[in-house]
Design an enzyme around this catalytic site. Structure first.
Site, short mmCIF file in Angstrom:
data_model
loop_
_atom_site.label_atom_id
_atom_site.label_comp_id
_atom_site.label_asym_id
_atom_site.label_seq_id
_atom_site.Cartn_x
_atom_site.Cartn_y
_atom_site.Cartn_z
CG ASP A 169 57.87 -21.82 6.57
OD1 ASP A 169 56.88 -21.51 5.90
OD2 ASP A 169 58.73 -22.62 6.13
CB SER A 184 66.99 -24.88 2.97
OG SER A 184 66.28 -25.81 3.77
CG ASP A 193 62.57 -25.04 8.76
OD1 ASP A 193 61.66 -25.19 9.60
OD2 ASP A 193 62.35 -24.80 7.55
CE LYS A 213 58.97 -21.74 2.86
NZ LYS A 213 58.76 -23.13 3.32
O1 OSB Z 1 60.22 -25.31 5.54
O2 OSB Z 1 61.36 -23.97 4.39
C1 OSB Z 1 60.77 -25.04 4.48
C2 OSB Z 1 61.28 -27.13 1.30
C3 OSB Z 1 60.04 -27.71 1.19
C4 OSB Z 1 59.09 -27.46 2.14
C5 OSB Z 1 59.36 -26.62 3.21
C6 OSB Z 1 60.60 -26.00 3.34
C7 OSB Z 1 61.58 -26.30 2.37
C8 OSB Z 1 62.94 -25.77 2.44
C9 OSB Z 1 63.72 -25.75 1.16
O3 OSB Z 1 63.50 -25.47 3.48
C10 OSB Z 1 63.96 -24.39 0.64
C11 OSB Z 1 64.48 -24.49 -0.78
O4 OSB Z 1 65.66 -24.78 -0.95
O5 OSB Z 1 63.69 -24.29 -1.72
MG MG Z 2 60.50 -23.69 6.84
#
Ligand code: OSB
Ligand code: MG
Length: 378
Positions: A248, A145, A198, A272
């Site tokens: 998500d 990400s 995202d 998650k």
């Molecule tokens: O929306 O997936 C998300 C990180 C913090 C809060 C929300 C998100 C994210 C990431 C990072 O996309 C994912 C990672 O590298 O841990």
């Molecule tokens: Mg996300």
């Protein structure tokens, strides 16, 4: 006579040790809701019949992703969750979630207690956590990400770097003003990569015409374009979009997942562990999606090695069919809090550990050095 089930040892949580660590990220991480440069890492260590179980509260520093924060989760564990499990006996970690079910919301807080018990149960049985939860995979396919960057050149260079490290798919964060044109330039430079975006709830249904322009770039999916707590508008948007929507933020329990699937609000779900309240809820969502033909993948919350290890275990379940956001420790931290650190092979997979429990050793010396707040609940 086989009365093993009658004499099965009961699990009792003797104590919970809460620790807050402050750890700088190697580089800032920016989403549509803000930029993070330093993480407040919240670790929970449970003593279960003398066996240590570890987990991470995956809440953020602020309530901008979901309503929880490090501080609210500390308070909820101390005042409500610990009193609810203290002195109780469980025959398995799977029962811990039920004893916390009267607490509304605060799933990341509840998840940490349940997940620490899963680690301890697996350690007590001498088996890997991923086997205890029913995992079937020995390697996890990995994506990354990539946050919003200051310039498109920096973004393209980061993608280049992650591709040469072996990562199988690229997810880029978008927001109004950093979306269609950014994706167009990434696609132009990398025509064939597995690419997704995202939005972290940065758009409204009235932006549908704009969002539809993303259909030209063969994205694997668009993650959470609309409000964090909305399912219905995602269904209306999905009807107009070719690109699959992945939810998500909006999926906090199996009921949300069922509603989203039946309304046609998404074609893919990001699971998650913290957001959904722990392994029991995550498995229920996983199983439902498997029945309904909806692929899932494991998201991330910029976790330390402890949360990362739990994500690896989760992603071994069979319906985790797409590369997740679980990536190598070295992408986030100068030094992680587990031994060994999480590594990704040049083929872009994490080899699942074979040791008992989470399969990574917490580095207590380093954890203590980074700790800024500690409380032992007995
Ligand atoms: O929306 O997936 C998300 C990180 C913090 C809060 C929300 C998100 C994210 C990431 C990072 O996309 C994912 C990672 O590298 O841990
Ligand atoms: Mg996300």
């Amino acid at each position: 006579m086989d009365c093993w089930h009658l004499s099965r040892p009961l699990m009792r949580i003797n104590s919970l040790t809460l620790r807050e660590l402050r750890v700088p990220l190697l580089s800032f991480f920016e989403t549509s809701f803000g930029r993070t440069t330093q993480r407040r890492i919240f670790l929970v260590e449970a003593d279960v019949n003398g066996v240590p179980g570890w987990a991470e509260v995956t809440a953020g520093e602020n309530p901008f992703y979901n309503p929880e924060t490090i501080d609210t989760s500390w308070l909820v564990i101390e005042q409500f969750a610990w009193p609810a499990v203290k002195g109780r006996e469980f025959s398995a970690a799977a029962e811990v979630a039920a004893s916390l079910a009267h607490i509304r919301g605060h799933r990341m807080a509840r998840a940490a207690i349940e997940n620490a018990c899963w680690d301890a149960e697996a350690k007590g049985k001498g088996i890997p956590l991923w086997k205890l939860i029913g995992g079937t995979r020995s390697a996890i396919p990995c994506g990354v990400s990539i946050g919003i960057q200051d310039t498109i050149e920096i973004l393209l260079a980061k993608i280049e770097e992650e591709l040469s490290a072996g990562y199988q798919r690229m997810k880029i964060k978008i927001k109004p003003g950093w979306d269609v044109q950014t994706v167009a330039l990434v696609r132009e430079r990398f025509p064939h990569i597995k690419l997704m975006v995202d939005a972290n709830a940065a758009y409204q249904l009235s932006d549908a015409e704009h969002i539809k322009r993303l259909d030209d770039y063969f994205l694997m999916m668009i993650e959470q374009p609309l409000a964090w707590d909305d399912i219905y508008d995602h269904a209306r948007l999905q009807k107009q979009l070719q690109t699959p929507i992945c939810l998500d933020e909006s999926i906090e329990n199996v009921g949300h997942a069922r509603a989203a699937i039946e309304l046609g609000a998404c074609q893919i779900i990001n699971i998650k562990l913290g957001r959904v309240g722990g392994f029991t809820s995550a498995r229920a969502i996983h199983d439902l999606c498997q029945e309904r033909g909806i692929p899932v993948w494991c998201g991330g919350m910029l976790e330390s090695g402890i949360g990362r290890a739990h994500n690896i275990a989760l992603a071994t379940l069979p319906n985790f069919r797409l590369p997740g956001d679980t990536s190598a420790s070295r992408r986030y931290w100068a030094e992680d809090v587990i031994d060994p650190e999480v590594e990704v092979t040049p083929q872009g997979v994490i080899l699942v550990p074979i040791g008992p429990g989470i399969g990574f050793q917490p580095r207590l010396d380093r954890i203590e050095k980074l700790t800024v707040r500690k409380e032992v609940l007995r």
